[in-house]
Motif scaffolding. Structure first.
Motif, mmCIF file in Angstrom:
data_model
loop_
_atom_site.group_PDB
_atom_site.id
_atom_site.type_symbol
_atom_site.label_atom_id
_atom_site.label_comp_id
_atom_site.label_asym_id
_atom_site.label_seq_id
_atom_site.Cartn_x
_atom_site.Cartn_y
_atom_site.Cartn_z
ATOM 1 N N LYS A 6 0.802 -1.219 0.000
ATOM 2 C CA LYS A 6 0.000 0.000 0.000
ATOM 3 C C LYS A 6 0.835 1.269 0.000
ATOM 4 C CE LYS A 6 -4.302 -1.762 2.014
ATOM 5 N NZ LYS A 6 -4.003 -3.148 1.649
ATOM 6 N N VAL A 7 2.069 1.191 0.543
ATOM 7 C CA VAL A 7 2.927 2.380 0.560
ATOM 8 C C VAL A 7 3.112 2.899 -0.868
ATOM 9 C CG1 VAL A 7 5.260 3.225 0.982
ATOM 10 C CG2 VAL A 7 4.129 1.802 2.692
ATOM 11 N N PHE A 8 3.312 1.972 -1.798
ATOM 12 C CA PHE A 8 3.552 2.368 -3.185
ATOM 13 C C PHE A 8 2.299 2.245 -4.046
ATOM 14 C CE2 PHE A 8 7.632 1.016 -1.430
ATOM 15 C CZ PHE A 8 8.377 2.158 -1.660
ATOM 16 N N GLY A 9 1.465 1.238 -3.749
ATOM 17 C CA GLY A 9 0.274 1.025 -4.560
ATOM 18 C C GLY A 9 -0.705 2.175 -4.506
ATOM 19 N N ASP A 10 -0.754 2.874 -3.387
ATOM 20 C CA ASP A 10 -1.707 3.979 -3.232
ATOM 21 C C ASP A 10 -1.148 5.329 -3.671
ATOM 22 O OD1 ASP A 10 -3.490 2.150 -2.224
ATOM 23 O OD2 ASP A 10 -3.162 2.671 -0.123
ATOM 24 N N LEU A 11 0.099 5.338 -4.133
ATOM 25 C CA LEU A 11 0.684 6.610 -4.549
ATOM 26 C C LEU A 11 0.082 7.079 -5.868
ATOM 27 C CD1 LEU A 11 4.520 6.114 -3.889
ATOM 28 C CD2 LEU A 11 2.947 7.552 -2.598
ATOM 29 N N PRO A 12 -0.178 8.368 -6.005
ATOM 30 C CA PRO A 12 -0.625 8.892 -7.297
ATOM 31 C C PRO A 12 0.554 9.003 -8.260
ATOM 32 C CG PRO A 12 -0.331 10.694 -5.757
ATOM 33 C CD PRO A 12 -0.073 9.425 -4.979
ATOM 34 N N VAL A 13 0.257 9.217 -9.526
ATOM 35 C CA VAL A 13 1.304 9.546 -10.486
ATOM 36 C C VAL A 13 1.981 10.834 -10.032
ATOM 37 C CG1 VAL A 13 1.746 10.233 -12.884
ATOM 38 C CG2 VAL A 13 0.083 8.433 -12.377
ATOM 39 N N THR A 14 3.315 10.902 -10.113
ATOM 40 C CA THR A 14 4.008 12.092 -9.633
ATOM 41 C C THR A 14 3.579 13.322 -10.423
ATOM 42 O OG1 THR A 14 5.923 12.028 -11.129
ATOM 43 C CG2 THR A 14 6.021 10.654 -9.144
ATOM 44 N N VAL A 15 3.643 14.448 -9.768
ATOM 45 C CA VAL A 15 3.250 15.694 -10.425
ATOM 46 C C VAL A 15 4.160 15.985 -11.609
ATOM 47 C CG1 VAL A 15 4.696 17.164 -8.939
ATOM 48 C CG2 VAL A 15 2.617 18.107 -10.002
ATOM 49 N N PHE A 16 5.414 15.530 -11.542
ATOM 50 C CA PHE A 16 6.348 15.770 -12.646
ATOM 51 C C PHE A 16 5.883 15.038 -13.896
ATOM 52 C CE2 PHE A 16 8.642 15.516 -8.580
ATOM 53 C CZ PHE A 16 8.958 16.858 -8.441
ATOM 54 N N GLU A 17 5.499 13.773 -13.726
ATOM 55 C CA GLU A 17 5.026 12.992 -14.866
ATOM 56 C C GLU A 17 3.681 13.525 -15.350
ATOM 57 O OE1 GLU A 17 4.556 10.534 -17.981
ATOM 58 O OE2 GLU A 17 6.380 10.970 -16.840
ATOM 59 N N ALA A 18 2.799 13.882 -14.427
ATOM 60 C CA ALA A 18 1.475 14.373 -14.817
ATOM 61 C C ALA A 18 1.590 15.656 -15.643
ATOM 62 C CB ALA A 18 0.620 14.616 -13.576
ATOM 63 N N MET A 19 2.425 16.599 -15.190
ATOM 64 C CA MET A 19 2.550 17.859 -15.921
ATOM 65 C C MET A 19 3.326 17.675 -17.217
ATOM 66 S SD MET A 19 0.683 19.904 -14.277
ATOM 67 C CE MET A 19 1.003 21.255 -15.403
ATOM 68 N N SER A 20 4.308 16.769 -17.212
ATOM 69 C CA SER A 20 5.033 16.500 -18.455
ATOM 70 C C SER A 20 4.115 15.865 -19.490
ATOM 71 C CB SER A 20 6.247 15.601 -18.176
ATOM 72 O OG SER A 20 7.224 16.302 -17.441
ATOM 73 N N CYS A 335 -1.614 26.114 -13.153
ATOM 74 C CA CYS A 335 -0.702 25.330 -13.998
ATOM 75 C C CYS A 335 -1.460 24.589 -15.093
ATOM 76 C CB CYS A 335 0.094 24.358 -13.143
ATOM 77 S SG CYS A 335 1.375 25.147 -12.144
ATOM 78 N N LYS A 336 -2.620 24.047 -14.756
ATOM 79 C CA LYS A 336 -3.418 23.353 -15.774
ATOM 80 C C LYS A 336 -3.937 24.335 -16.818
ATOM 81 C CE LYS A 336 -4.757 19.414 -12.931
ATOM 82 N NZ LYS A 336 -5.855 18.704 -12.213
ATOM 83 N N ARG A 337 -4.260 25.544 -16.367
ATOM 84 C CA ARG A 337 -4.746 26.548 -17.316
ATOM 85 C C ARG A 337 -3.664 26.998 -18.280
ATOM 86 N NH1 ARG A 337 -5.327 32.317 -17.185
ATOM 87 N NH2 ARG A 337 -4.693 32.468 -15.011
ATOM 88 N N ILE A 338 -2.463 27.260 -17.768
ATOM 89 C CA ILE A 338 -1.436 27.786 -18.676
ATOM 90 C C ILE A 338 -0.904 26.713 -19.618
ATOM 91 C CG2 ILE A 338 -0.810 29.676 -17.124
ATOM 92 C CD1 ILE A 338 1.796 28.145 -16.486
ATOM 93 N N VAL A 339 -0.902 25.456 -19.201
ATOM 94 C CA VAL A 339 -0.433 24.419 -20.122
ATOM 95 C C VAL A 339 -1.454 24.175 -21.226
ATOM 96 C CG1 VAL A 339 -1.303 22.340 -18.932
ATOM 97 C CG2 VAL A 339 0.818 22.222 -20.242
ATOM 98 N N THR A 340 -2.718 24.350 -20.905
ATOM 99 C CA THR A 340 -3.780 24.152 -21.898
ATOM 100 C C THR A 340 -3.961 25.374 -22.783
ATOM 101 O OG1 THR A 340 -4.957 22.664 -20.394
ATOM 102 C CG2 THR A 340 -6.216 23.586 -22.221
ATOM 103 N N ASP A 341 -4.028 26.545 -22.154
ATOM 104 C CA ASP A 341 -4.379 27.763 -22.902
ATOM 105 C C ASP A 341 -3.165 28.477 -23.490
ATOM 106 O OD1 ASP A 341 -6.870 27.109 -22.024
ATOM 107 O OD2 ASP A 341 -7.137 28.857 -20.710
ATOM 108 N N TYR A 342 -2.009 28.343 -22.821
ATOM 109 C CA TYR A 342 -0.834 29.115 -23.253
ATOM 110 C C TYR A 342 0.341 28.232 -23.669
ATOM 111 C CZ TYR A 342 -3.520 32.856 -21.160
ATOM 112 O OH TYR A 342 -4.528 33.739 -20.858
ATOM 113 N N LYS A 343 0.170 26.914 -23.552
ATOM 114 C CA LYS A 343 1.173 25.938 -24.012
ATOM 115 C C LYS A 343 2.517 26.099 -23.302
ATOM 116 C CE LYS A 343 -2.064 24.925 -26.906
ATOM 117 N NZ LYS A 343 -3.054 23.890 -26.517
ATOM 118 N N VAL A 344 2.454 26.331 -21.992
ATOM 119 C CA VAL A 344 3.648 26.373 -21.146
ATOM 120 C C VAL A 344 3.353 25.560 -19.888
ATOM 121 C CG1 VAL A 344 5.248 27.806 -19.809
ATOM 122 C CG2 VAL A 344 4.337 28.644 -21.995
ATOM 123 N N ALA A 345 4.241 24.621 -19.571
ATOM 124 C CA ALA A 345 4.047 23.765 -18.397
ATOM 125 C C ALA A 345 4.904 24.256 -17.236
ATOM 126 C CB ALA A 345 4.409 22.313 -18.714
#
Length: 387
Positions: A6-20, A335-345
């Motif tokens: 559960k320590v690892f199974g319950d972890l979300p995808v890292t923010v680095f991978e999600a934003m990339s 961050c979600k807005r600028i990556v979608t609307d302005y194409k900068v992550a």
């Protein structure tokens, strides 16, 4: 149903991978993940190529090739006056994260409490919990992100086994002064605590600042595990060469953990890093100047667009505090807005908090080419104004 850890199974995808991934999906400029555009020093890359063609390519010593261990010891003696025995106090690992994992698992046992500072790098908490440790979180705040006596007094106690301290601090881009280090050292000694020091950004500091390793503070030599990274020192992040430096009783146990994680590390890369650590001081000073120029380019550009930039003292990153802008949105939403609307992550700093997050600060990576930074600034020209 199959049960997993559960320590690892319950972890979300890292923010680095999600934003990339969002950057890829939106064909955006990625100023989120922290890697430089430059391929790294050519002479060090040539040294690695020569070592793989003409050198030894079988299992090297688990502790690291002698040349690199000696180079690490000599480097820290030269830069910090830190005397290390390369054979009993220095170990090479497959990256800084493995070095930190070896250190944590060497010290922390079930029920031990570990002081950790938020914003916190994402690998710390899962490894502490896998060891059975209990994180005790200290909330640091912008704009200065400083340690305080009150905050430390609130978490240190007789159950505290270790403190995990990142200096320079990612993502806040702070280089801690001696005053803060002496305060932390006093608590470590009062409560008989081991300090695990993530100092991978030690050479990436600006404006004539000095990095002071906690291990050099009086009383800390025997109770500190110092972690470094050639990937950060030489902007060769894919090489994954980490250093662990500690007194023999601590290093011996960290080495026993390391032998069952990666055991050893590519010898040609070790040989090239040994060469690199011996480069003259001017190389390191020039590297800082070059990165500071990129920092200043992005800082001035963002400020001209109305972004309130917090001054970056070190690392590849600068942060922006959105709170004065009155945008009525969190850092994650921004961050979600600028990556979608302005194409900068970018990266929301709230992702570096497990509880009670700061939700107004965004991190940008400036270790990119001028043209990349300039294009990103053009795209962000009206991002501080809501649609």
């Amino acid at each position: 149903m199959i049960s997993t850890n559960k320590v690892f199974g319950d972890l979300p995808v890292t923010v680095f991978e999600a934003m990339s991934q969002l950057a890829r999906d939106n064909n955006a400029i990625n100023l989120g993940q922290g890697f430089p555009a430059d391929p790294g020093p050519e002479d060090i890359r040539n040294a690695a190529a020569d070592a793989v063609v003409n050198g030894y390519n079988q299992y090297p010593s688990m502790m690291g090739i002698p040349e690199l261990r000696q180079a690490i010891a000599a480097h820290y003696q030269r830069w910090h006056g830190l005397a290390l025995d390369p054979m009993t106090e220095v170990m090479v690992t497959s990256g800084g994260t493995e070095a930190l994992t070896s250190a944590i698992l060497a010290v922390v046992e079930p029920g031990d409490e570990v002081v950790v500072f938020q914003p916190v790098y994402d690998s710390y908490l899962p490894i502490i919990r896998q060891a059975g440790g209990i994180p005790r979180l200290v909330r640091l705040e912008p704009p200065h992100w400083r340690l305080t006596e009150e905050a430390l007094r609130g978490v240190f106690n007789h159950k505290t086994k270790a403190v995990l301290f990142n200096n320079p601090l990612n993502p806040a881009a702070v280089v801690y002064p001696r005053e803060d280090l002496e305060l932390l050292a006093r608590f470590c000694q009062e409560f008989d605590v081991v300090a695990i020091c993530d100092e991978v950004w030690e050479h990436v500091i600006f404006d004539e600042r000095l990095h002071i390793p906690l291990i050099t503070i009086p009383g800390m030599r025997e109770r500190t595990i110092k972690v470094g990274s050639a990937g950060k020192i030489f902007s060769l992040t894919g090489w994954k060469i980490g250093f662990v430096c500690a007194a023999p009783p601590l290093l011996r146990v960290a080495a026993k953990v390391h032998q069952f994680l990666t055991f050893t590390t590519a010898p040609n890369l070790q040989a090239a890093v040994a060469y690199g650590l011996g480069k003259p001081d001017e190389y390191f000073h020039q590297m800082r100047k070059d990165l500071a120029r990129s920092r200043d380019r992005l800082t001035s550009g963002l400020e001209s667009l109305g972004f309130p930039v917090l001054r970056s003292q070190g690392t590849y990153f600068l942060t922006v505090d959105l709170s004065p802008l009155g945008l009525n949105e969190t850092d994650e939403a921004f961050c979600k807005r600028i990556v979608t609307d302005y194409k900068v992550a970018a990266i929301p700093v709230s992702a570096f908090y497990e509880k009670d997050p700061v939700t107004t600060v965004v991190r940008f990576c400036f270790a990119k080419r001028d043209a990349t930074l300039d294009t990103a600034l053009e795209r962000l020209s009206d991002a501080v104004h809501r649609r």
